[in-house]
Design a protein around this motif. Structure first.
Motif, PDB file in Angstrom:
ATOM      1  N   CYS A 173      17.972 -39.436 -19.068  1.00  0.00           N
ATOM      2  CA  CYS A 173      19.282 -39.022 -17.473  1.00  0.00           C
ATOM      3  C   CYS A 173      20.175 -40.388 -17.241  1.00  0.00           C
ATOM      4  O   CYS A 173      20.561 -41.106 -18.042  1.00  0.00           O
ATOM      5  CB  CYS A 173      18.013 -39.324 -16.378  1.00  0.00           C
TER       6      CYS A 173
ATOM      7  N   MET B  49      16.437 -44.565 -18.168  1.00  0.00           N
ATOM      8  CA  MET B  49      14.619 -44.635 -17.621  1.00  0.00           C
ATOM      9  C   MET B  49      14.286 -43.678 -17.397  1.00  0.00           C
ATOM     10  O   MET B  49      13.356 -43.764 -17.371  1.00  0.00           O
ATOM     11  CB  MET B  49      14.803 -45.962 -15.862  1.00  0.00           C
TER      12      MET B  49
ATOM     13  N   CYS C 220      13.270 -45.105 -12.928  1.00  0.00           N
ATOM     14  CA  CYS C 220      14.909 -43.896 -13.088  1.00  0.00           C
ATOM     15  C   CYS C 220      14.778 -43.909 -11.674  1.00  0.00           C
ATOM     16  O   CYS C 220      13.858 -43.337 -10.830  1.00  0.00           O
ATOM     17  CB  CYS C 220      14.217 -42.638 -13.656  1.00  0.00           C
ATOM     18  N   ARG C 221      16.137 -44.392 -11.051  1.00  0.00           N
ATOM     19  CA  ARG C 221      16.837 -43.853  -9.563  1.00  0.00           C
ATOM     20  C   ARG C 221      17.837 -42.467  -9.937  1.00  0.00           C
ATOM     21  O   ARG C 221      18.315 -42.511  -8.199  1.00  0.00           O
ATOM     22  CB  ARG C 221      17.435 -45.159  -9.637  1.00  0.00           C
TER      23      ARG C 221
HETATM   24 ZN   LIG Z   1      17.511 -41.541 -13.799  1.00  0.00          ZN
END
Ligand SMILES: [Zn+2]
Length: 513
Positions: free
Chosen positions: A356, A360, A368-369
């Motif tokens: 992504c 992450m 992952c954000r």
């Molecule tokens: Zn991510």
């Protein structure tokens, strides 16, 4: 002095295509003048200034008469300053300074500086390959280009430092003719200290994928978080590919000759090239182009080797699109006002991507954000026609500390030996087919006799196709990889195990089936 006609030879290049050029000079009574005809570009049309100055330094000034130079065939554009030496020699032959018979069959390449020194030029290798094909025997080149010129068989290479030196050779011939340049040392392959697969810790699945990619010429996508060694793996792909044959190596170096600094192409390296353009690269830098002379891009520098796009989704879509033509045809064609320029571009494509944008996703604990929208935009960048050509898709996970205890992995030489044997099996199978590796075999060929596999062998992918879990293109990709797995295992036909492996190796997380 007796004025008249002088003639010698040079070579014009369009891309890698050379044309042997007749350089004809005529010196006649009339107002002083010096013109070059026969489609010269700006640099070539300025040759008279350099030739005039260099000839004066050599002690044989261009006569103050009407000097006309013609480069034929006139239909072929003449680019660059590499015609300087040929023009100077033809003019001095026309003015009676040089013996006309002696200079006529010799090919002269090189730029003249105003003080009479000879400067190396680019493209000597492709130019002289054509000259040799056309039966040329003797060539005079600047000393910087001697090692490169010596890569061509059947040529006698004379390396000169100045125009004066060339004039002296012709005017006071030694008993054996022009002095022959010494053989440059190291023109043969010298294996360097190369990266090795033994350096890679863990990553069993990626190793299998790499070996299959090298075996069948399958393009490869690796997804995984940053820092897991995707670049390290990609760099080692060239160490398990078969070494280049002489003809292949000459093609690789001919491309290099057009872009590398003068003098750098000095020996035939049989290692397939590894080219890794940055994701900010332009279309012209990737595919070839540029203003004026059309230079080969990364796809052509990777010819017979590996093109590695790290962080592939970060490349502009328009840049990625330019890969389609070479992936389909093995060459790039660049249209210009006066000509079509072609460069070879048959490479193994290796794409690497983070799972992504933040890298992450799919990790443990998922920090992952990225939003679902970010994720979709990122992965669709690599979907469609480009990914259709990528047979192998693997996830490269972070290495677990447990893997550190393992003994080192197999070295490249061991893997390369298996790859070479499997390539032999494919060459037998596809003899006369128009391709030589499984990765280039069209799906319909593999789905029909005599290559159709038994229903019991294909059951798992037949079912996936029926239920929509696998597209027809995906089905074909599995078949191609299964054939390569069979070749590696020394089997004449893939079995259930090879088909299952093919299926397993086309499911990278975050990519469409
Ligand atoms: Zn991510």
């Amino acid at each position: 002095m007796t004025f008249g006609l002088g003639r010698t030879r040079a070579v014009a290049l369009s891309g890698l295509d050379g044309t042997l050029v007749d350089v004809e000079a005529h010196v006649a009574a009339g107002l002083p003048g010096f013109t070059v005809g026969g489609l010269p570009d700006t640099a070539c049309a300025q040759a008279p200034d350099r030739v005039r100055a260099a000839a004066a330094t050599a002690g044989f000034p261009v006569p103050p008469h009407r000097v006309t130079v013609n480069l034929s065939p006139a239909s072929v554009p003449k680019r660059g300053s590499g015609f300087d030496l040929g023009i100077a020699v033809a003019v001095l032959a026309a003015s009676g300074v040089l013996p006309r018979g002696a200079v006529e069959p010799v090919v002269h390449l090189g730029e003249l500086s105003l003080d009479g020194r000879l400067r190396g030029v680019r493209g000597v290798l492709p130019a002289l390959l054509e000259a040799a094909r056309r039966g040329a025997r003797h060539v005079v080149v600047p000393v910087e280009n001697v090692a490169e010129a010596q890569l061509v068989d059947r040529l006698v290479v004379h390396g000169a430092r100045t125009l004066e030196e060339v004039v002296r050779w012709y005017r006071e011939p030694a008993p054996g003719g022009l002095p022959v340049a010494e053989r440059a040392t190291g023109t043969d392959d010298e294996p360097d200290r190369r990266p090795d697969l033994a350096d890679v810790v863990g990553q069993p699945e990626a190793r299998v994928a790499l070996e299959l990619a090298a075996t069948g010429g399958h393009h490869l996508l690796m997804t995984g978080p940053p820092g897991v060694g995707k670049t390290m793996l990609a760099e080692r792909l060239v160490t398990v590919l078969p070494r280049l044959g002489r003809e292949e190596a000459l093609e690789v170096h001919a491309v290099r000759s057009l872009v590398a600094p003068v003098g750098e192409v000095a020996r035939l390296d049989r290692t397939p090239p590894f080219v890794a353009p940055h994701h900010s690269t332009s279309t012209a830098a990737l595919a070839g182009g540029g203003s004026g002379v059309v230079l080969p891009g990364a796809v052509s520098r990777a010819h017979h080797g590996v093109l590695f796009l790290d962080e592939a989704p970060e490349f502009k879509s328009s840049v990625l699109q330019t890969l389609r033509q070479p992936l389909e045809s093995g060459e790039v064609v660049i249209a210009r006002a006066k000509a079509l320029v072609r460069y070879p571009a048959r490479f193994l494509l290796v794409l690497a991507a983070n799972p992504c944008p933040c890298g992450m996703a799919f990790g443990k604990g998922t920090e992952c954000r990225c939003s679902a929208h970010d994720l979709r935009a990122y992965t669709t960048k690599l979907s469609g026609p480009l990914l259709d050509r990528v047979d192998l898709r693997v996830h490269v996970p972070p290495v677990r500390p447990a893997a550190f205890g393992d003994e080192t992995g197999e070295p490249s030489a061991v893997v390369a030996a298996r790859v070479l044997a499997a390539r032999g099996a494919q060459a037998e199978r596809w003899r006369g087919a128009g391709w030589s590796v499984n990765g280039l075999a069209p799906g319909h060929v593999l789905r029909r006799p005599p290559y159709r596999l038994a229903p019991s062998v294909t059951a798992v992918i037949d079912r996936a196709l029926d239920t929509g879990g696998l597209s027809l293109r995906g089905y074909d990709r599995v078949l191609r990889v299964a054939w390569s797995a069979a070749d590696l295992a020394g089997r004449t036909t893939p079995g259930r195990e090879e088909v299952a492996l093919g299926l397993q190796l086309r499911r990278a997380e975050g990519t469409a089936a």
